[in-house]
Write a protein that holds these residues in place. Sequence first.
Motif, short mmCIF file in Angstrom:
data_model
loop_
_atom_site.label_atom_id
_atom_site.label_comp_id
_atom_site.label_asym_id
_atom_site.label_seq_id
_atom_site.Cartn_x
_atom_site.Cartn_y
_atom_site.Cartn_z
N TRP A 41 -11.22 -2.82 25.91
CA TRP A 41 -11.50 -4.08 26.85
C TRP A 41 -13.02 -4.69 26.44
O TRP A 41 -13.21 -5.11 26.93
CB TRP A 41 -11.19 -3.50 27.85
CG TRP A 41 -9.65 -4.50 28.62
CD1 TRP A 41 -8.30 -3.03 28.40
CD2 TRP A 41 -9.10 -5.27 28.06
NE1 TRP A 41 -7.40 -3.28 28.26
CE2 TRP A 41 -7.75 -4.89 28.38
CE3 TRP A 41 -9.59 -6.77 27.81
CZ2 TRP A 41 -6.74 -5.99 27.77
CZ3 TRP A 41 -8.34 -7.39 27.68
CH2 TRP A 41 -7.16 -7.38 28.00
N ASP A 67 -13.08 -1.97 37.90
CA ASP A 67 -12.50 -1.82 36.18
C ASP A 67 -13.30 -1.24 35.35
O ASP A 67 -13.89 -0.85 35.72
CB ASP A 67 -12.84 -3.99 35.87
CG ASP A 67 -11.95 -3.50 34.62
OD1 ASP A 67 -11.04 -4.77 34.57
OD2 ASP A 67 -11.96 -3.41 33.35
N TYR A 115 -11.30 -12.13 25.69
CA TYR A 115 -10.33 -12.17 26.46
C TYR A 115 -11.12 -13.83 27.79
O TYR A 115 -10.12 -14.54 28.10
CB TYR A 115 -10.08 -11.64 27.51
CG TYR A 115 -9.70 -11.04 28.21
CD1 TYR A 115 -7.58 -11.12 28.22
CD2 TYR A 115 -9.77 -11.05 29.83
CE1 TYR A 115 -6.89 -10.83 28.93
CE2 TYR A 115 -8.88 -10.50 30.34
CZ TYR A 115 -7.80 -11.17 30.46
OH TYR A 115 -6.42 -10.98 32.09
N ALA A 134 -8.59 3.59 37.01
CA ALA A 134 -7.42 3.45 38.33
C ALA A 134 -6.47 4.88 38.19
O ALA A 134 -6.01 5.60 38.79
CB ALA A 134 -6.56 3.36 37.63
N GLN A 183 -16.20 -6.20 30.82
CA GLN A 183 -15.71 -7.02 32.54
C GLN A 183 -16.36 -7.27 32.97
O GLN A 183 -15.97 -8.36 33.38
CB GLN A 183 -14.23 -6.09 32.42
CG GLN A 183 -13.52 -6.84 30.51
CD GLN A 183 -12.44 -7.62 30.59
OE1 GLN A 183 -12.70 -8.82 30.16
NE2 GLN A 183 -10.86 -7.66 31.17
C1 LIG Z 1 -5.51 -7.60 31.02
S1 LIG Z 1 -7.12 -7.79 31.35
C2 LIG Z 1 -6.37 -8.41 32.94
C3 LIG Z 1 -7.76 -8.20 34.34
C4 LIG Z 1 -7.23 -8.81 35.57
N1 LIG Z 1 -7.06 -8.52 36.41
C5 LIG Z 1 -6.96 -10.90 35.33
O1 LIG Z 1 -5.79 -11.14 35.86
O2 LIG Z 1 -8.03 -11.36 34.68
C6 LIG Z 1 -6.79 -5.57 32.08
C7 LIG Z 1 -7.89 -4.86 32.82
O3 LIG Z 1 -7.62 -3.63 32.51
C8 LIG Z 1 -8.93 -2.83 33.15
N2 LIG Z 1 -8.43 -1.82 32.58
C9 LIG Z 1 -7.91 -0.86 31.65
N3 LIG Z 1 -7.25 0.37 31.81
C10 LIG Z 1 -7.90 0.40 33.12
C11 LIG Z 1 -8.19 2.13 33.79
N4 LIG Z 1 -7.10 2.83 33.63
N5 LIG Z 1 -8.89 1.79 35.03
C12 LIG Z 1 -9.72 0.68 35.56
N6 LIG Z 1 -9.25 -0.81 34.71
C13 LIG Z 1 -8.27 -0.53 33.64
C14 LIG Z 1 -9.02 -3.72 31.45
O4 LIG Z 1 -10.63 -3.35 31.65
C15 LIG Z 1 -9.20 -4.84 31.49
O5 LIG Z 1 -10.58 -5.91 32.22
#
Ligand SMILES: C[S@@+](CC[C@H](N)C(=O)[O-])C[C@H]1O[C@@H](n2cnc3c(N)ncnc32)[C@H](O)[C@@H]1O
Length: 198
Positions: free
Chosen positions: A15, A83, A22, A110, A88
Amino acid sequence: MTTGDEHSRINRAAWNRMADQYQEILAEMGTPSELTWGWWRHPEQRLGVLGEVAGRDVLDLGCGAAGWARRLADHGATVVGLDASARQLAHAGAAATAGARTVALVNGDAERLPFADASFDVAVSNWGALSFSDPYVAVPEAARVLRPGGLLVVCTSSPIYRLCTAPDADQPGTEIRCGYSDLHRSPGTTGTVRFQLP
Ligand SMILES: C[S@@+](CC[C@H](N)C(=O)[O-])C[C@H]1O[C@@H](n2cnc3c(N)ncnc32)[C@H](O)[C@@H]1O
């Protein structure tokens, strides 16, 4: 099979790498004026899964550039956007203070939420952290930080979408390409580790 630390590291790196592109794609799509779910932007007003958020403490799991978090704040919620990707969150930095209300941003995972038990009324993952973390760990973690009667809302792809997507493809085809038991954890097309617990 990846361990928790491994897939967290892989997804954080992916990410950080993908963040700029993105956000460019999201910018080209334009900012929706309302709360909408997922890539296809289903309006919350029609789905009605969140209920009233005004006055509630809401956690956005995988908030990205905090577009959702900011709109939740515009609806009167007190929002924390979490995040794993610092890149991001760098995009979120400008966005999160641009509206009438500010959104607190936290760089964290998370699967290991840096919050006390019972801190939030609602947790949401809009194609967010719950698509990239092990639900056997992240769902109980979300439950821990929710107050009794709290709500966890996850928007992710359907099992059929994932079942019809070959490991090396970025779009689904018309045939089943993987087994149902592979859905829990599978390689994503963008170098990520994807999770889905139907
Ligand atoms: C597809 S993007 C969606 C971002 C936002 N929710 C949107 O609607 O634009 C997925 C997001 O989840 C975050 N992410 C992935 N794994 C994660 C984790 N284990 N804990 C926190 N954030 C996470 C990524 O960094 C990324 O910003």
